[in-house]
Design a protein around this motif. Structure first.
Motif, PDB file in Angstrom:
ATOM      1  N   UNK A  19       0.829  -1.206   0.000  1.00 31.74           N
ATOM      2  CA  UNK A  19       0.000   0.000   0.000  1.00 31.74           C
ATOM      3  C   UNK A  19       0.863   1.256   0.000  1.00 31.74           C
ATOM      4  N   UNK A  20       1.946   1.238   0.755  1.00 30.98           N
ATOM      5  CA  UNK A  20       2.831   2.404   0.791  1.00 30.98           C
ATOM      6  C   UNK A  20       3.381   2.696  -0.596  1.00 30.98           C
ATOM      7  N   UNK A  21       3.790   1.655  -1.314  1.00 28.77           N
ATOM      8  CA  UNK A  21       4.297   1.836  -2.670  1.00 28.77           C
ATOM      9  C   UNK A  21       3.204   2.381  -3.582  1.00 28.77           C
ATOM     10  N   UNK A  22       2.010   1.815  -3.484  1.00 28.12           N
ATOM     11  CA  UNK A  22       0.886   2.266  -4.326  1.00 28.12           C
ATOM     12  C   UNK A  22       0.514   3.720  -4.017  1.00 28.12           C
ATOM     13  N   UNK A  23       0.415   4.053  -2.743  1.00 25.75           N
ATOM     14  CA  UNK A  23       0.059   5.423  -2.370  1.00 25.75           C
ATOM     15  C   UNK A  23       1.152   6.407  -2.781  1.00 25.75           C
ATOM     16  N   UNK A  25       3.314   6.016  -5.386  1.00 22.94           N
ATOM     17  CA  UNK A  25       3.390   6.122  -6.851  1.00 22.94           C
ATOM     18  C   UNK A  25       2.121   6.682  -7.481  1.00 22.94           C
ATOM     19  N   UNK A  26       0.952   6.319  -6.952  1.00 23.73           N
ATOM     20  CA  UNK A  26      -0.311   6.700  -7.586  1.00 23.73           C
ATOM     21  C   UNK A  26      -1.097   7.756  -6.821  1.00 23.73           C
ATOM     22  N   UNK A  27      -0.768   7.944  -5.558  1.00 19.06           N
ATOM     23  CA  UNK A  27      -1.555   8.837  -4.728  1.00 19.06           C
ATOM     24  C   UNK A  27      -2.766   8.110  -4.174  1.00 19.06           C
ATOM     25  N   UNK A  28      -3.342   8.682  -3.140  1.00 17.09           N
ATOM     26  CA  UNK A  28      -4.482   8.047  -2.478  1.00 17.09           C
ATOM     27  C   UNK A  28      -5.647   7.851  -3.447  1.00 17.09           C
ATOM     28  N   UNK A  29      -5.973   8.880  -4.196  1.00 12.88           N
ATOM     29  CA  UNK A  29      -7.157   8.835  -5.065  1.00 12.88           C
ATOM     30  C   UNK A  29      -7.066   7.738  -6.125  1.00 12.88           C
ATOM     31  N   UNK A  30      -5.875   7.483  -6.646  1.00 12.46           N
ATOM     32  CA  UNK A  30      -5.723   6.526  -7.747  1.00 12.46           C
ATOM     33  C   UNK A  30      -5.283   5.130  -7.321  1.00 12.46           C
ATOM     34  N   UNK A  31      -4.966   4.961  -6.060  1.00 14.76           N
ATOM     35  CA  UNK A  31      -4.596   3.623  -5.577  1.00 14.76           C
ATOM     36  C   UNK A  31      -5.876   2.803  -5.398  1.00 14.76           C
ATOM     37  N   UNK A  32      -5.849   1.561  -5.856  1.00 13.91           N
ATOM     38  CA  UNK A  32      -7.030   0.699  -5.781  1.00 13.91           C
ATOM     39  C   UNK A  32      -6.778  -0.464  -4.825  1.00 13.91           C
ATOM     40  N   UNK A  33      -7.733  -0.708  -3.939  1.00 12.97           N
ATOM     41  CA  UNK A  33      -7.598  -1.798  -2.976  1.00 12.97           C
ATOM     42  C   UNK A  33      -7.451  -3.150  -3.675  1.00 12.97           C
ATOM     43  N   UNK A  34      -8.141  -3.325  -4.792  1.00 15.62           N
ATOM     44  CA  UNK A  34      -8.047  -4.587  -5.536  1.00 15.62           C
ATOM     45  C   UNK A  34      -6.609  -4.843  -5.977  1.00 15.62           C
ATOM     46  N   UNK A  35      -5.953  -3.799  -6.486  1.00 17.67           N
ATOM     47  CA  UNK A  35      -4.559  -3.935  -6.940  1.00 17.67           C
ATOM     48  C   UNK A  35      -3.627  -4.205  -5.766  1.00 17.67           C
ATOM     49  N   UNK A  36      -3.894  -3.537  -4.655  1.00 14.01           N
ATOM     50  CA  UNK A  36      -3.061  -3.749  -3.462  1.00 14.01           C
ATOM     51  C   UNK A  36      -3.197  -5.190  -2.985  1.00 14.01           C
TER      52      UNK A  36
END
Length: 196
Positions: A19-23, A25-36
């Motif tokens: 999640x830290x990497x996703x947030x 790289x993509x920011x909160x708005x664009x990070x998706x729980x499914x991808x995480x």
């Protein structure tokens, strides 16, 4: 039972890392729980079991980032025996850590807007301002600082550090920004110093 607790802990740590990497790289708005969940190789149900929702996961990541930064500040400050150097080393460590790519977006951009200013400030108080207040209080008790209200001094210095961090984070050469900021912070702090 012990094995399942260890497995749960490992799952949580993995989810936080992904999640830290996703947030970042993509920011909160664009990070998706499914991808995480997919990247962590866990089911969405497992993710929701540990973190109620995306906000809950982000809060845990923000808490982790704040905690790591506070530990780094403490370590850097502790590299000197001189209280003035401790204070300056801690200020420098805070700014340097906050503007690093893996921290900047979570801490400075998404943190205040996602969790709200009040919640963000409470976390800042817990992890950073409390240590700053302790250091300033100690220095005042040792007669190194003028008798100025410590809470006001803590908030003033913390505000300056946070604002300077935002400024440094936007610079292409963060090292130069950190140096310029530390010149200003050191100059400000001299105004509080008791001269022998």
């Amino acid at each position: 039972m012990r094995r399942s607790k260890n497995e749960a802990h490992e799952t949580i740590q993995l989810l936080l890392k992904v999640a830290r990497t996703q947030f970042t790289e993509k920011g909160y708005a664009n990070a998706a729980l499914e991808e995480i969940a997919d990247e962590a190789n866990v089911t969405r149900g497992a993710l929701y079991h540990h973190f109620k929702n995306k906000l809950g996961l982000f809060l845990a990541v923000l808490e982790l980032v704040q905690s790591e930064i506070a530990q780094r500040v403490e370590t850097e400050a502790g590299s000197s025996e001189d209280p003035w150097e401790q204070l300056l080393f801690g200020c420098r460590a805070f700014i340097a850590a906050v503007v690093e790519p893996q921290n900047k977006r979570i801490m400075l951009i998404d943190g205040p807007s996602v969790v709200g200013w009040e919640a963000w400030r409470e976390m800042d108080e817990l992890h950073s301002m409390s240590h700053l207040r302790e250091q300033l209080t100690l220095m005042q008790e040792q007669g190194m600082m003028k008798k100025i209200p410590v809470d006001a001094m803590t908030h003033g210095l913390s505000g300056a550090l946070n604002e300077c961090s935002l400024w440094v984070a936007q610079m292409p050469a963060t090292d130069k920004g950190i140096e310029e900021t530390m010149d200003v912070i050191a100059g400000m702090l001299q105004g509080f110093r008791v001269r022998d």
